[in-house]
Design an enzyme around this catalytic site. Sequence first.
Site, PDB file in Angstrom:
ATOM      1  N   ASP A 110      52.545  10.120  36.480  1.00  0.00           N
ATOM      2  CA  ASP A 110      52.290   9.468  37.558  1.00  0.00           C
ATOM      3  C   ASP A 110      52.881  10.375  38.781  1.00  0.00           C
ATOM      4  O   ASP A 110      52.387  11.328  39.414  1.00  0.00           O
ATOM      5  CB  ASP A 110      52.975   7.951  37.310  1.00  0.00           C
ATOM      6  CG  ASP A 110      52.587   7.042  38.523  1.00  0.00           C
ATOM      7  OD1 ASP A 110      51.281   7.152  39.073  1.00  0.00           O
ATOM      8  OD2 ASP A 110      53.257   6.278  38.821  1.00  0.00           O
ATOM      9  N   LYS A 138      47.422  11.444  36.608  1.00  0.00           N
ATOM     10  CA  LYS A 138      47.174  10.661  37.946  1.00  0.00           C
ATOM     11  C   LYS A 138      47.712  11.647  39.010  1.00  0.00           C
ATOM     12  O   LYS A 138      48.733  11.381  39.491  1.00  0.00           O
ATOM     13  CB  LYS A 138      47.895   9.357  38.068  1.00  0.00           C
ATOM     14  CG  LYS A 138      47.294   8.130  37.752  1.00  0.00           C
ATOM     15  CD  LYS A 138      47.874   6.828  38.356  1.00  0.00           C
ATOM     16  CE  LYS A 138      48.353   5.784  37.407  1.00  0.00           C
ATOM     17  NZ  LYS A 138      49.128   4.895  37.846  1.00  0.00           N
ATOM     18  N   VAL A 160      46.892   1.386  35.000  1.00  0.00           N
ATOM     19  CA  VAL A 160      46.253   1.251  33.951  1.00  0.00           C
ATOM     20  C   VAL A 160      47.099   0.731  32.666  1.00  0.00           C
ATOM     21  O   VAL A 160      48.293   0.942  32.657  1.00  0.00           O
ATOM     22  CB  VAL A 160      45.531   2.710  33.328  1.00  0.00           C
ATOM     23  CG1 VAL A 160      44.466   3.075  34.473  1.00  0.00           C
ATOM     24  CG2 VAL A 160      46.519   3.776  33.290  1.00  0.00           C
ATOM     25  N   ARG A 172      49.966  -3.143  25.307  1.00  0.00           N
ATOM     26  CA  ARG A 172      49.845  -1.965  24.781  1.00  0.00           C
ATOM     27  C   ARG A 172      48.960  -1.688  23.520  1.00  0.00           C
ATOM     28  O   ARG A 172      48.688  -0.662  23.341  1.00  0.00           O
ATOM     29  CB  ARG A 172      51.246  -1.644  24.433  1.00  0.00           C
ATOM     30  CG  ARG A 172      52.410  -1.659  25.409  1.00  0.00           C
ATOM     31  CD  ARG A 172      53.810  -0.874  24.622  1.00  0.00           C
ATOM     32  NE  ARG A 172      54.931  -1.279  25.278  1.00  0.00           N
ATOM     33  CZ  ARG A 172      55.412  -0.421  26.513  1.00  0.00           C
ATOM     34  NH1 ARG A 172      54.705   0.659  26.468  1.00  0.00           N
ATOM     35  NH2 ARG A 172      56.358  -0.549  27.130  1.00  0.00           N
TER      36      ARG A 172
HETATM   37  P1  IMP Z   1      56.392   9.114  36.567  1.00  0.00           P
HETATM   38  O1  IMP Z   1      57.776   9.537  36.276  1.00  0.00           O
HETATM   39  O2  IMP Z   1      56.232   8.578  37.616  1.00  0.00           O
HETATM   40  O3  IMP Z   1      55.612  10.238  36.240  1.00  0.00           O
HETATM   41  O4  IMP Z   1      56.286   7.906  35.444  1.00  0.00           O
HETATM   42  C1  IMP Z   1      56.107   7.950  34.155  1.00  0.00           C
HETATM   43  C2  IMP Z   1      56.163   6.811  33.486  1.00  0.00           C
HETATM   44  O5  IMP Z   1      55.692   5.374  34.319  1.00  0.00           O
HETATM   45  C3  IMP Z   1      55.116   6.689  32.514  1.00  0.00           C
HETATM   46  O6  IMP Z   1      55.673   7.392  31.394  1.00  0.00           O
HETATM   47  C4  IMP Z   1      54.582   5.333  32.284  1.00  0.00           C
HETATM   48  O7  IMP Z   1      55.478   4.671  31.502  1.00  0.00           O
HETATM   49  C5  IMP Z   1      54.854   4.611  33.569  1.00  0.00           C
HETATM   50  N1  IMP Z   1      53.556   4.697  34.230  1.00  0.00           N
HETATM   51  C6  IMP Z   1      53.092   5.396  35.353  1.00  0.00           C
HETATM   52  N2  IMP Z   1      51.760   4.982  35.906  1.00  0.00           N
HETATM   53  C7  IMP Z   1      51.542   3.951  34.787  1.00  0.00           C
HETATM   54  C8  IMP Z   1      50.339   3.128  34.641  1.00  0.00           C
HETATM   55  O8  IMP Z   1      49.318   3.277  35.441  1.00  0.00           O
HETATM   56  N3  IMP Z   1      50.225   2.277  33.721  1.00  0.00           N
HETATM   57  C9  IMP Z   1      51.338   1.982  32.714  1.00  0.00           C
HETATM   58  N4  IMP Z   1      52.380   2.699  32.908  1.00  0.00           N
HETATM   59  C10 IMP Z   1      52.522   3.656  34.067  1.00  0.00           C
END
Ligand code: IMP
Length: 182
Positions: A110, A138, A160, A172
């Site tokens: 993300d 994303k 999502v 989940r």
């Molecule tokens: P990042 O550090 O922002 O890349 O976030 C990573 C974590 O946020 C992922 O491993 C997910 O556990 C959670 N996450 C981010 N986007 C989503 C989503 O659309 N659905 C569910 N979990 C998400």
Amino acid sequence: MQFESTDAYRKKIRRILITEDELRTAVQKAGADISREYEGKPLLLVSILKGSYIFLADLSRAVTIPCEIGFMAAKSYFEDTRSSGSVEITYDLMQDISQYHVLIVEDIIDTGRTLAEVVRMLRERHPLSLRVITLLDKPERRVVDFKADTALFTIPDHFVIGYGLDYGEYFRGLPYIAEFQE
Ligand code: IMP
Ligand code: MG
């Protein structure tokens, strides 16, 4: 989080974004690619809990060469705009990864902050090699420069659920990836 009824729960599933068939096909291909690329090498698949547990379960069954699996859990603290030093490993690997080619198995990238930190930490342990495979990407949401070596699906900026991904620890177990109804 609590739901009034199962019906209220189901109403949160807005629409299916990636079907079971599409997931199966993509995961089978990824497993075949990994089996070819890591043939003859000591391979460790590292799942980042909890979101990647179903992806890991299916991917590891699609890998046809010998491999080991390991688990890690990370907690991120990003209330402010700091982009580093805010990831805590809450559960660590049992293996000494200096003996392995490590492939990190993630559910979704993300902002990129969690994986950027996890990768930085694992590199310090000198694995034979280190790559990242993610089920979902994303890219629109990225705040740190991070790119997975392999992303099975690139999706727009929607929250999502399913196939391991949760909203408030629910959803989940859905067998597909769906858009969450806010
Ligand atoms: P990042 O550090 O922002 O890349 O976030 C990573 C974590 O946020 C992922 O491993 C997910 O556990 C959670 N996450 C981010 N986007 C989503 C989503 O659309 N659905 C569910 N979990 C998400
Ligand atoms: Mg995750």
